[in-house]
Design a protein around this motif. Sequence first.
Motif, PDB file in Angstrom:
ATOM      1  N   LEU A  41       0.825  -1.204   0.000  1.00  0.00           N
ATOM      2  CA  LEU A  41       0.000   0.000   0.000  1.00  0.00           C
ATOM      3  C   LEU A  41       0.859   1.254   0.000  1.00  0.00           C
ATOM      4  O   LEU A  41       1.976   1.241   0.522  1.00  0.00           O
ATOM      5  CB  LEU A  41      -0.907   0.008   1.246  1.00  0.00           C
ATOM      6  CG  LEU A  41      -1.807  -1.220   1.416  1.00  0.00           C
ATOM      7  CD1 LEU A  41      -2.456  -1.210   2.786  1.00  0.00           C
ATOM      8  CD2 LEU A  41      -2.865  -1.254   0.318  1.00  0.00           C
ATOM      9  N   GLU A  45      -2.179   8.827   1.175  1.00  0.00           N
ATOM     10  CA  GLU A  45      -3.540   8.683   0.656  1.00  0.00           C
ATOM     11  C   GLU A  45      -4.218  10.044   0.727  1.00  0.00           C
ATOM     12  O   GLU A  45      -3.743  10.976   1.396  1.00  0.00           O
ATOM     13  CB  GLU A  45      -4.339   7.678   1.498  1.00  0.00           C
ATOM     14  CG  GLU A  45      -3.798   6.266   1.534  1.00  0.00           C
ATOM     15  CD  GLU A  45      -4.303   5.398   0.382  1.00  0.00           C
ATOM     16  OE1 GLU A  45      -4.967   5.936  -0.534  1.00  0.00           O
ATOM     17  OE2 GLU A  45      -4.031   4.182   0.414  1.00  0.00           O
ATOM     18  N   LEU A  49     -10.036  10.019   2.757  1.00  0.00           N
ATOM     19  CA  LEU A  49     -10.172   8.583   3.009  1.00  0.00           C
ATOM     20  C   LEU A  49     -10.205   8.310   4.505  1.00  0.00           C
ATOM     21  O   LEU A  49     -11.023   7.525   4.989  1.00  0.00           O
ATOM     22  CB  LEU A  49      -9.015   7.829   2.354  1.00  0.00           C
ATOM     23  CG  LEU A  49      -8.921   6.330   2.676  1.00  0.00           C
ATOM     24  CD1 LEU A  49     -10.077   5.577   2.031  1.00  0.00           C
ATOM     25  CD2 LEU A  49      -7.589   5.758   2.214  1.00  0.00           C
ATOM     26  N   LEU A  76      -3.657  15.652   1.194  1.00  0.00           N
ATOM     27  CA  LEU A  76      -3.058  14.330   1.320  1.00  0.00           C
ATOM     28  C   LEU A  76      -2.596  14.118   2.758  1.00  0.00           C
ATOM     29  O   LEU A  76      -2.342  15.079   3.485  1.00  0.00           O
ATOM     30  CB  LEU A  76      -1.860  14.187   0.377  1.00  0.00           C
ATOM     31  CG  LEU A  76      -2.119  14.450  -1.110  1.00  0.00           C
ATOM     32  CD1 LEU A  76      -0.796  14.399  -1.876  1.00  0.00           C
ATOM     33  CD2 LEU A  76      -3.109  13.445  -1.687  1.00  0.00           C
ATOM     34  N   ARG A  79      -0.154   7.894   5.853  1.00  0.00           N
ATOM     35  CA  ARG A  79      -1.121   6.949   6.415  1.00  0.00           C
ATOM     36  C   ARG A  79      -0.915   6.813   7.933  1.00  0.00           C
ATOM     37  O   ARG A  79       0.190   6.549   8.403  1.00  0.00           O
ATOM     38  CB  ARG A  79      -1.001   5.584   5.746  1.00  0.00           C
ATOM     39  CG  ARG A  79       0.350   4.925   5.911  1.00  0.00           C
ATOM     40  CD  ARG A  79       0.472   3.655   5.096  1.00  0.00           C
ATOM     41  NE  ARG A  79       1.738   3.001   5.386  1.00  0.00           N
ATOM     42  CZ  ARG A  79       2.243   2.005   4.665  1.00  0.00           C
ATOM     43  NH1 ARG A  79       1.602   1.568   3.589  1.00  0.00           N
ATOM     44  NH2 ARG A  79       3.395   1.447   5.008  1.00  0.00           N
ATOM     45  N   GLY A  85      -6.772   2.269   3.893  1.00  0.00           N
ATOM     46  CA  GLY A  85      -6.042   2.167   2.631  1.00  0.00           C
ATOM     47  C   GLY A  85      -6.192   0.803   1.991  1.00  0.00           C
ATOM     48  O   GLY A  85      -6.294   0.684   0.764  1.00  0.00           O
ATOM     49  N   ARG A  88      -9.615   0.667   0.428  1.00  0.00           N
ATOM     50  CA  ARG A  88      -9.599   1.469  -0.805  1.00  0.00           C
ATOM     51  C   ARG A  88      -8.938   0.704  -1.938  1.00  0.00           C
ATOM     52  O   ARG A  88      -9.431   0.667  -3.071  1.00  0.00           O
ATOM     53  CB  ARG A  88      -8.872   2.788  -0.516  1.00  0.00           C
ATOM     54  CG  ARG A  88      -8.965   3.879  -1.582  1.00  0.00           C
ATOM     55  CD  ARG A  88      -7.843   3.817  -2.593  1.00  0.00           C
ATOM     56  NE  ARG A  88      -6.553   3.658  -1.979  1.00  0.00           N
ATOM     57  CZ  ARG A  88      -5.560   2.962  -2.539  1.00  0.00           C
ATOM     58  NH1 ARG A  88      -5.719   2.360  -3.716  1.00  0.00           N
ATOM     59  NH2 ARG A  88      -4.389   2.850  -1.934  1.00  0.00           N
TER      60      ARG A  88
END
Length: 422
Positions: A41, A45, A49, A76, A79, A85, A88
């Motif tokens: 990942l 992100e 999200l 942005l 994470r 994530g 997603r």
Amino acid sequence: MRHSLVRGMRDILPPASARWREVEETVLGVLVGYGYQEIRLPLIEGTELFQRGVGEATDLVEKEMYSLKDRKGKDLSLRPEGTAGCVRACIDGGLLRGRTPRLWYQGSMFRYERPQKGRSREFSQIGAEAFGLPGPELDFELVAMLAQAFAELGLGPFLRLEINSIGSAQDRERYRAALVSYLKPLAEELDGDSRRRLDTNPLRILDSKAESTQRALAHAPRLEDFLNEAAEGHFATVRRMLDGAGIEYRVNRRLVRGLDYYNDTVFEWVTDELGAQAQVCGGGRYDGLVALLGGPSTPAAGFGIGLDRVVLLHEQCVAWDYAEVDVQCVVVGEEHLTRALAVADELRRRTGLRVLAPAAGAVASQLRRADRSGARWAVIVGGDEVESGRISLKWLRERKEQTAPTVDEAASLLASSGGTGR
């Protein structure tokens, strides 16, 4: 000019990095054994999200994320956790179409918190997520995997499992209203964070460690009294499965987890060995998250292991021998260096052991280096060895006589004896 490490980040240097790798490989070996596959990942992100998936009223989103704007003004974030994530990515990649993927990932997460022992702003997680399986057997599987991984690490005696059911979103909404109604008149008795959460995320007040807040909660409504029949049955089945497998646990009725997406079974592994940083792993079921993020309605559950704390616990509780290499190759005379390098290369290929290449210098200093490295053997190549087509094999940790085998004989002997593998 000397450059310093950014506050809250950390370097992991040898030999600590070897312990990290051993812990990681042990955990991942268990996950792979259960049929979980790796997903990789991105570190960054879209901020939305996490706002949508984790919950805007959570501490994580309100005050802990590292966020920025790119050149086009898009929000942005680094994470702060892995589940959103991963969901997603599954939606984007079409992994949920008629399938039940089991996935694992690992890597750095970032949260702007006050750095302390066992808590840094960059931290490492191993996460596992499974989709499309609504039954309690998945909840059990996740816990059983963790129990096996911690046992293989030698950490079983130092950890305990706490579990709870937080029911459906409707159950929690009814309980939320009752809890707020009970606590409003007692607001002055709550700690500052709990007073703030009273209007945003009141269930997190149950997690408060403040004595005044715990006293205020003494006669508060109980979440278990608001659970629907299906949630109670699901949780009872999970407990029966744990009992049948001999996995010990404690039902902690105030365990709610800090992220909004959870429902039904939630769990944490905690320890008394790390002071305030008691939680080393947490997870649970999140059946509504996939649909919330734009995917098909999909039941799901998962967990995240805080590797920083697991490694710290391993350092404190598990005896561990470390060696930089298994075999140190020693050369007697620079004119034999080419032959010694060839011997080292052949032993690496033939044995799978870590063989440190020779370096020109006095034999005594090379042997001291071998001793400091923790190597079990020294392989010596000099004029006599080149002339006879053999090598000298010296045991450094065992009381055995030095021998002069061929390279083939030495390779077979070393391979059968094995090394540390670290």
